[in-house]
Scaffold this motif. Structure first.
Motif, PDB file in Angstrom:
ATOM      1  N   UNK A  60       0.825  -1.195   0.000  1.00 29.37           N
ATOM      2  CA  UNK A  60       0.000   0.000   0.000  1.00 29.37           C
ATOM      3  C   UNK A  60       0.867   1.256   0.000  1.00 29.37           C
ATOM      4  N   UNK A  61       0.366   2.309  -0.638  1.00 28.55           N
ATOM      5  CA  UNK A  61       0.967   3.641  -0.554  1.00 28.55           C
ATOM      6  C   UNK A  61      -0.137   4.612  -0.163  1.00 28.55           C
ATOM      7  N   UNK A  62       0.033   5.270   0.992  1.00 28.49           N
ATOM      8  CA  UNK A  62      -0.960   6.244   1.448  1.00 28.49           C
ATOM      9  C   UNK A  62      -0.507   7.655   1.067  1.00 28.49           C
ATOM     10  N   UNK A  63      -1.456   8.412   0.481  1.00 34.32           N
ATOM     11  CA  UNK A  63      -1.181   9.788   0.083  1.00 34.32           C
ATOM     12  C   UNK A  63      -2.325  10.694   0.560  1.00 34.32           C
ATOM     13  N   UNK A  64      -1.993  11.934   0.884  1.00 32.15           N
ATOM     14  CA  UNK A  64      -2.996  12.939   1.216  1.00 32.15           C
ATOM     15  C   UNK A  64      -3.041  13.953   0.081  1.00 32.15           C
ATOM     16  N   UNK A  65      -4.207  14.083  -0.540  1.00 32.57           N
ATOM     17  CA  UNK A  65      -4.386  14.989  -1.665  1.00 32.57           C
ATOM     18  C   UNK A  65      -5.142  16.227  -1.208  1.00 32.57           C
ATOM     19  N   UNK A  66      -4.636  17.395  -1.590  1.00 29.51           N
ATOM     20  CA  UNK A  66      -5.352  18.642  -1.368  1.00 29.51           C
ATOM     21  C   UNK A  66      -5.568  19.257  -2.739  1.00 29.51           C
ATOM     22  N   UNK A  67      -6.832  19.260  -3.200  1.00 30.01           N
ATOM     23  CA  UNK A  67      -7.172  19.688  -4.551  1.00 30.01           C
ATOM     24  C   UNK A  67      -7.901  21.029  -4.457  1.00 30.01           C
ATOM     25  N   UNK A  68      -7.249  22.090  -4.982  1.00 36.56           N
ATOM     26  CA  UNK A  68      -7.841  23.430  -4.931  1.00 36.56           C
ATOM     27  C   UNK A  68      -8.683  23.743  -6.162  1.00 36.56           C
ATOM     28  N   UNK A  69      -8.269  23.199  -7.307  1.00 32.75           N
ATOM     29  CA  UNK A  69      -8.961  23.554  -8.541  1.00 32.75           C
ATOM     30  C   UNK A  69      -8.695  22.536  -9.623  1.00 32.75           C
ATOM     31  N   UNK A  70      -9.268  22.741 -10.803  1.00 29.48           N
ATOM     32  CA  UNK A  70      -9.095  21.777 -11.892  1.00 29.48           C
ATOM     33  C   UNK A  70      -7.623  21.602 -12.240  1.00 29.48           C
ATOM     34  N   UNK A  71      -7.219  20.381 -12.452  1.00 29.69           N
ATOM     35  CA  UNK A  71      -5.857  20.074 -12.855  1.00 29.69           C
ATOM     36  C   UNK A  71      -5.863  19.060 -13.979  1.00 29.69           C
ATOM     37  N   UNK A  72      -4.694  18.593 -14.320  1.00 32.15           N
ATOM     38  CA  UNK A  72      -4.612  17.598 -15.385  1.00 32.15           C
ATOM     39  C   UNK A  72      -5.252  16.286 -14.935  1.00 32.15           C
ATOM     40  N   UNK A  73      -5.617  15.462 -15.886  1.00 30.37           N
ATOM     41  CA  UNK A  73      -6.124  14.148 -15.543  1.00 30.37           C
ATOM     42  C   UNK A  73      -5.016  13.328 -14.911  1.00 30.37           C
ATOM     43  N   UNK A  74      -5.360  12.624 -13.842  1.00 26.00           N
ATOM     44  CA  UNK A  74      -4.384  11.769 -13.182  1.00 26.00           C
ATOM     45  C   UNK A  74      -4.191  10.506 -14.019  1.00 26.00           C
ATOM     46  N   UNK A  75      -2.994  10.250 -14.534  1.00 18.96           N
ATOM     47  CA  UNK A  75      -2.772   9.036 -15.336  1.00 18.96           C
ATOM     48  C   UNK A  75      -2.555   7.833 -14.429  1.00 18.96           C
ATOM     49  N   UNK A  76      -3.644   7.215 -14.016  1.00 16.47           N
ATOM     50  CA  UNK A  76      -3.546   6.091 -13.089  1.00 16.47           C
ATOM     51  C   UNK A  76      -2.601   5.031 -13.640  1.00 16.47           C
TER      52      UNK A  76
END
Length: 244
Positions: free
Chosen positions: A40-56
């Motif tokens: 597992x990899x745990x990440x904390x995302x803080x999204x303020x506004x539209x960004x690029x598509x996340x390339x999963x």
């Protein structure tokens, strides 16, 4: 950070932070193989506004939980509403965007397996995303003074993990072990981790890693409710444990 034999506690604010392009927010990695976590990899995302598509990544499922804020998850022809207390699944090979509505979206994200790991799940095309709200899930007992709600898990199409929200009233559970690797994010309250003869206090925003077979227990010594977001791999039940 406090690290011991088969466990780690990451304090709020610790970890490696990377800014997203155009001021769209940030990603902070809190738990990964640097603390001994293999699946597992745990990440904390803080999204303020539209960004690029996340390339999963082709082999990783992304399992998220909205800690605060509202918005949308957009993936191809899918648009899923997001609000606090919502878990979501993004299958491998599925580019997506998180779009906040007003205040920033704060998301606890998990990747499994870690990107590039040899046992990653390869699929030929993007899959369907799923959102699950905690308010719509059944309360399941996990012993005296504690219960949990399952969110993203195999019944909704997740292959590798189980995500749940746990609630602990003032109590200390008996020491026990799990057969899976577990990563926790503290959503509300404070408490104490008992592991390897140590007592490690933690607070809201902390991350906890527990290796399979590591005897441990969590204690809530306050009158408030301790609320935890848990993810473990391989998938199973939070009630699957053996007391010591």
């Amino acid at each position: 950070m406090i690290r011991g034999d088969g466990f780690a506690v990451v304090a709020p604010g610790e970890g490696t932070t990377v800014a997203l392009p155009s001021g769209a927010g940030s990603i902070r990695v809190t738990i990964d193989d640097t603390v001994g976590c293999r699946n597992l990899v745990q990440r904390l995302l803080m999204i303020r506004g539209p960004g690029r598509k996340e390339p999963a990544t082709p082999g990783s499922e992304e399992i998220g939980y909205v800690a605060s804020g509202t918005g949308r998850l957009v993936a191809g022809d899918q648009t899923l509403a997001l609000e606090g207390g919502t878990g979501f699944l993004v299958p491998p090979c599925t580019p997506f965007q998180l779009l906040p509505a007003g205040e920033p979206l704060i998301v606890v994200s998990m990747l499994s397996p870690p990107p590039g790991k040899a046992d990653s799940v390869s699929v030929g095309e993007a899959g369907r995303c799923v959102a699950v709200r905690a308010t719509e899930r059944e309360r399941l007992p996990a012993g005296e003074s504690r219960y949990f709600k399952l969110l993203v898990e195999p019944s909704v199409g997740c292959r590798r993990v189980t995500q749940f929200v746990g609630f602990i009233e003032q109590s200390r559970a008996p020491e026990h072990v799990h057969p899976y690797e577990e990563v926790v994010h503290v959503l509300e309250g404070e408490g104490t981790l008992h592991a390897a003869g140590e007592r490690i206090p933690f607070e809201r925003g902390a991350g906890i890693f527990l290796a399979p077979g590591r005897p441990h227990c969590l204690e809530n010594g306050t009158r408030g409710t301790l609320q935890l977001l848990g993810v473990f791999s391989p998938a199973g039940s939070p009630a699957d444990k053996r007391e010591q």
